[in-house]
Design a protein around this motif. Structure first.
Motif: not given
Length: 810
Positions: A91-94, A118-124, A328-329, A468-476
Motif C-alpha cells: 500500500d505505502i509502496g504504490t 518537502s511535505l512528502i518527505i517529512w510526512s513519511i 496510507t497503509g 473515499a480513501y484516506g479519511v479512515c487512515v488519518i483517523l486511525v
C-alpha cells in the motif's frame, strides 16, 4: 442421530450480590482488581473451604497459559523482514503512482513542487519512520499490533475493562504498584479508572479504529486493483470501462481465493514483486535526479514545507489531503506486526522501503520540475525511455498485491477482538507452524471478497474511490497517538510532562491532515465512515451483550463445596441455600464440557441442582488453547481431584495444531484420570516417582497401591493400644474415596456408560427492562443464536451426547 436434550427453566433462587464474598459469585475483573492484594470472591471462599476441597482449582492457573511474544533467531528475523516487504509495503509502496496527481489540480511551478516534495518527505519521516516504526510499534501487546492491541495492553495495566470470568486466569495483569508511579502518573491512571466516560471513550476508540481499518480493507483492494487495470489504458487507450471492471473483479476474486495458502506461501510470489517495484522506483529516482534537477533535494530542508503552507494558505491546507496518500497503509503496518514481529518490520522499512520511497518521490519531482505536465501521471511519465512496458507490468502486479496489507491486517484485528469478546467466535486458522502470528479467517476472507467486488463494480473508477480513501487512515493514526501516549505514561512510566511535547507535535500533524481529509466526506469518504460505524456498532453491541451475560452467569460461578456437602459415608447433599436435598447417583462416567473455566462448570451446577442426581464418576473437561503450534504431550494434560467423591478436573492445554476432541476422547480421559489416581497414591506412600515419570499403567503398581490403601485404612481405623486417644474417625479420603474404591468406581463407570454433557444456555430479557436496553439485548441474542457453535461439530459419539438447556435472565 440427534443428541438427547434436557431443557430446564431457570427457576427462582435467592438473589445474590456479585460483590458478596460469602456467596462465592465471581465479580467482573475490573471491579475486583483495584487493589493487587484484593482476592476474588472465588479465591476468598476457596481459602475458607480449603479443609474440605482437596484441589479446587489445581491446573487452572499456569504461567504457560499467558500469551507470550514469540522469540526469533537472527535468520528468522531477516526472513520475516523479507516476507513483510511483500505484505506490508504494497500500500505505502504504490503511493508514487498517484501522490502528485492527487496533490495538484494543475501543473505546479517549481516553488510549489519543492514545497510539496518537502511535505512528502517529512510526512513519511515523521508519520511513518519516527511515529510508527520507532515509537508506536513498541506499544504492541505481546507481539500483536493495532489500536485495539494497544487498548488491550492498557487494560492489563489499568482497570478499564471487564473480562470474562471464565478466562480471568488466562490474562496476565501487570498493573504497577501505586508507589511505583509518580504523582502525575497516579493522577492520570486514577482519573481514567474512576471515570466511566474515559473508560468508555478508550473502548470506543479501540473498536472504531479496528472497524475503520476493516472498512479500508474493503476499499483498498478495489482501489489498488482497479487503478492497476486502468493503467492498461496507457497501452490501449480505447479499452472499455466494462472490460476494466470485469478484469478488476476477476483479479480480486483470484486474490482472495489465494488467501488460504497462508502468508508464508503468498510472500513467495508477492515479496519479489514489491522488491522489484521499489527497486525500480529507487533507480528511476536516481536517474531523474542525475539527469534533470538534483537541486530539488533542497526539499529535505523542512523550511520549504512551512513556506509552502504559509504561501498557499487555504489551497496549501487542502492539498494535505493528497500528501497524506504518501503514508496510507501505515495503520496496516502497525496491525500486521503480529504476523512479522516488530524487529522485522523495522529492518525492512529502515533498510529498504524508506530510502526507496524517498528516492522515488525526489526523482519524480526532479522530472516534473522540467516537465510540469508530467504531474498528472507521475510514475509512468517519469519512467526512463525504453522502460515503459516493464514498468507497466511491475506496476500492475505491485498494485494488485498492494491490498494484501489490508487483508492481513483485517485477519489480525478480528482475531484480537474475538479474544476480548467483541465478536462471536468464528474459525481462525494458523497458516504457519514456525511463525505463530500468521492467521487466516475463512469467513472474513469471503465477506471481504464480496465487499470489494461490489465496491469495484459500483464505483468503477479510481477518482470516486480516491475520494473515499484516506479519511479512515488519518483517523486511525490520530487514535494511535492517543493510545500510545497513555501507554507511555501508564505502561512505560514516562512522566506526563516529558510526553507532552512529542504528543503535541504529532497531534498537530494528525490534526492538520485530518482536517484536510474531512473535506472529502461529502465526495465519497462518507462511505467508509458509514461502513466503519456499522461494523463498530456490531462490535460494541456484542460486547454489551456478553457483559450482561457474564453478570447473569455470575451467581452460578462458585466451587463445588459451595452447593454440595459430602458426608463420611459417601452420600452427597445440596447445601441449605439450594434446598438441602440428597443427591441420587446414576451409573456411568459423566464428562462435563467447559471452555477455559474459572471454577465449577455452570452445566454441572444446573444438572445437579435441577435433577438432584449426579453421575457415579464426574470429570470437568476444560480446554486451554495456547498460541503455539503444539503442546508437549507430557505438559498437555493436568488432572486434579475435587471435594466431591469421584469428581475430577481435567485441563487440556493444546496448540493450534493439536487435535483434542476425537472419537476416542472418553478413553483418553479414562486413562488420564486413572493415571492420576495411581500416581497420587504412589507419591503419598513414597513408593514411586511423580506422575510424569512412572509407568502408571503397570498392573503391579495398581495392585501395590490398592494393598497400601487397604493397609492405610485398617491402620487408621484401629487405635494404638498404648494411646487410647489415638482413634480417629474415618475421613472421606480414608474410606469412601480410597484409592481402591476410586479405581473401582472409575472402571465400573467407564465400562457401564459414558455421557458427554454440554450446556446450552438460553437467555431471556428480564420483564420490565426499558425499551433501549431491551432492543439492544434482543439484537445481541439474535446474533448469538445464529452464530453459536452447533453440537454436531463435536467429533464424538452422538449417541452419548446430552445437551442440558437452561435459561438465564439478562
Amino acid at each position: 442421530m440427534d443428541a438427547a436434550t434436557v431443557q430446564f427453566a431457570n427457576g427462582s433462587r435467592p438473589k445474590r450480590n456479585f460483590q458478596d464474598k460469602d456467596v462465592g459469585g465471581v465479580v467482573p475483573l475490573r471491579m475486583r482488581s483495584r487493589s493487587r492484594g484484593r482476592k476474588s470472591s472465588f479465591e476468598a471462599f476457596k481459602e475458607s473451604a480449603r479443609d474440605h476441597a482437596e484441589d479446587e482449582d489445581a491446573g487452572l492457573r499456569n504461567e504457560s497459559d499467558y500469551k507470550r511474544r514469540q522469540r526469533f533467531s537472527l535468520a528468522q528475523v531477516f526472513m520475516l523482514a523479507y516476507q513483510s516487504t511483500g505484505v506490508i509495503y504494497g500500500d505505502i509502496g504504490t503511493s508514487p503512482l498517484y501522490v502528485y496527481s492527487s496533490t495538484f489540480t494543475e501543473a505546479p511551478d517549481r516553488v510549489n513542487l519543492l514545497g510539496a516534495l518537502s511535505l512528502i518527505i517529512w510526512s513519511i519521516t515523521l508519520m511513518v519512520t519516527i511515529k510508527y516504526v520507532l515509537i508506536v510499534l513498541r506499544a504492541d501487546n505481546d507481539g500483536e499490533g493495532g489500536t485495539f492491541s494497544t487498548y488491550s495492553l492498557l487494560s492489563r495495566y489499568a482497570n478499564i475493562a471487564n473480562r470474562d470470568p471464565r478466562e480471568a486466569t488466562m490474562i496476565r495483569m501487570e498493573r504497577h504498584q501505586t508507589n511505583e508511579l509518580s504523582r502525575s502518573q497516579k493522577t492520570v491512571r486514577s482519573t481514567i479508572e474512576k471515570t466511566k466516560f474515559f473508560r468508555r471513550l478508550l473502548k470506543t476508540i479501540g473498536v472504531v479504529a479496528v472497524s475503520m481499518v476493516m472498512a479500508d480493507g474493503v476499499l483498498t483492494p478495489a482501489q489498488s486493483v482497479l487503478g492497476a487495470v486502468q493503467g492498461l489504458s496507457v497501452v490501449k487507450p480505447d479499452i472499455s470501462k466494462s472490460t476494466i471492471v470485469g478484469v478488476t473483479c476477476a483479479i480480486l476474486i483470484l486474490l482472495f481465493v489465494l488467501q488460504p495458502l497462508g502468508i508464508s506461501k503468498l510472500t513467495m510470489a508477492f515479496s519479489p514483486i514489491v522488491i522489484v517495484w521499489l527497486t525500480f522506483n529507487a533507480c528511476f529516482g536516481i536517474y531523474n535526479l542525475a539527469r534533470h534537477d538534483y537541486t530539488i533535494l533542497k526539499a529535505f530542508n523542512p523550511y520549504y514545507s512551512f513556506e509552502y503552507l504559509i504561501r498557499n494558505k487555504y489551497e496549501g491546507w487542502r492539498s494535505l489531503g493528497g500528501i497524506l496518500l504518501a503514508f496510507t497503509g501505515v495503520e496496516a503496518l502497525f496491525a500486521d506486526i503480529g504476523a512479522f514481529s516488530r524487529r522485522a518490520v523495522q529492518i525492512s522499512w529502515l533498510g529498504f522501503a524508506y530510502p526507496c520511497l524517498l528516492l522515488a518521490y525526489s526523482g519524480q519531482a526532479a522530472f516534473i520540475s522540467e516537465y510540469p505536465d508530467a504531474y498528472s501521471n507521475p510514475f509512468y511519465n517519469c519512467v526512463p525511455q525504453g522502460w515503459l512496458y516493464p514498468s507497466l507490468v511491475i506496476a500492475i502486479l505491485a498494485a494488485i498485491v498492494a491490498s494484501q496489507a489490508m487483508i492481513t491486517a483485517t485477519f489480525q484485528l478480528l482475531a484480537q477482538i474475538m479474544k476480548l469478546s467483541y465478536f462471536p467466535q468464528i474459525k481462525v486458522l494458523h497458516t504457519s507452524t514456525t511463525y505463530h502470528g500468521q492467521l487466516y479467517v475463512p469467513a472474513v476472507n469471503w465477506l471481504l471478497m464480496v465487499g470489494t467486488v461490489v465496491v469495484a463494480a459500483v464505483y468503477n473508477n479510481t477518482t470516486s474511490l480516491g475520494n473515499a480513501y484516506g479519511v479512515c487512515v488519518i483517523l486511525v493514526t490520530a487514535f494511535d497517538t492517543t493510545m500510545v501516549t497513555l501507554v507511555a505514561i501508564l505502561v512505560w512510566r514516562i512522566k506526563p510532562y516529558f510526553v507532552f511535547l512529542p504528543w503535541l507535535t504529532i497531534a498537530c500533524l494528525d490534526g492538520a491532515f485530518l482536517s484536510s481529509a474531512l473535506t472529502k466526506v461529502p465526495d465519497g469518504a462518507w462511505f467508509t465512515i458509514l461502513l466503519s460505524i456499522l461494523i463498530a456498532t456490531i462490535f460494541i453491541l456484542w460486547r454489551f451483550g456478553k457483559e450482561q451475560q457474564w453478570f447473569a452467569e455470575a451467581e452460578d460461578r462458585y466451587p463445588t463445596t459451595h452447593f454440595v456437602k459430602t458426608f463420611d459415608d459417601g452420600r452427597i447433599q445440596l447445601t441449605e441455600k439450594f434446598g438441602g436435598k440428597w443427591l441420587g447417583s446414576i451409573e456411568g462416567l459423566g464428562i462435563f464440557f467447559d471452555k477455559a473455566g474459572e471454577t465449577t462448570p455452570i452445566v454441572f451446577s444446573q444438572f445437579v441442582r435441577k435433577l438432584v442426581t449426579a453421575p457415579e464418576v464426574i470429570v470437568f473437561f476444560h480446554l486451554r488453547p495456547l498460541e503455539i503450534p503444539s503442546v508437549a504431550y507430557e505438559d498437555r494434560y493436568h488432572v486434579s481431584r475435587l471435594a466431591i467423591p469421584n469428581c475430577y478436573r481435567l485441563v487440556v492445554r493444546h496448540g493450534y495444531m493439536d487435535e483434542v476432541i476425537t472419537p476416542d476422547l472418553a478413553s483418553l480421559i479414562f486413562e488420564k484420570v486413572r493415571s492420576h489416581i495411581v500416581s497420587r497414591a504412589l507419591d503419598r506412600e513414597g513408593e514411586g516417582p511423580t506422575a510424569t515419570g512412572a509407568d502408571l499403567n503397570d498392573v503391579a503398581d495398581v495392585t501395590k497401591v490398592n494393598a497400601k490403601a487397604a493397609e492405610t485404612e485398617k491402620d487408621a481405623s484401629n487405635p494404638s493400644s498404648s494411646d487410647p486417644g489415638a482413634r480417629v474417625a474415618p475421613t472421606p479420603t480414608m474410606s469412601v474415596t480410597s484409592t481402591t474404591s476410586r479405581l473401582t468406581a472409575l472402571e465400573r463407570a467407564f465400562n457401564h456408560e459414558v455421557l458427554y454433557i454440554i450446556g446450552k444456555e438460553q437467555m431471556k430479557v428480564k420483564p420490565g427492562t426499558n425499551f433501549v436496553r431491551k432492543t439492544l439485548l434482543r439484537a445481541f441474542l439474535f446474533i448469538r443464536e445464529n452464530t453459536r457453535t452447533k453440537i454436531a461439530s463435536l467429533d464424538v459419539d452422538r449417541d452419548r451426547v446430552i445437551e442440558v438447556g437452561f435459561v438465564k435472565d439478562v
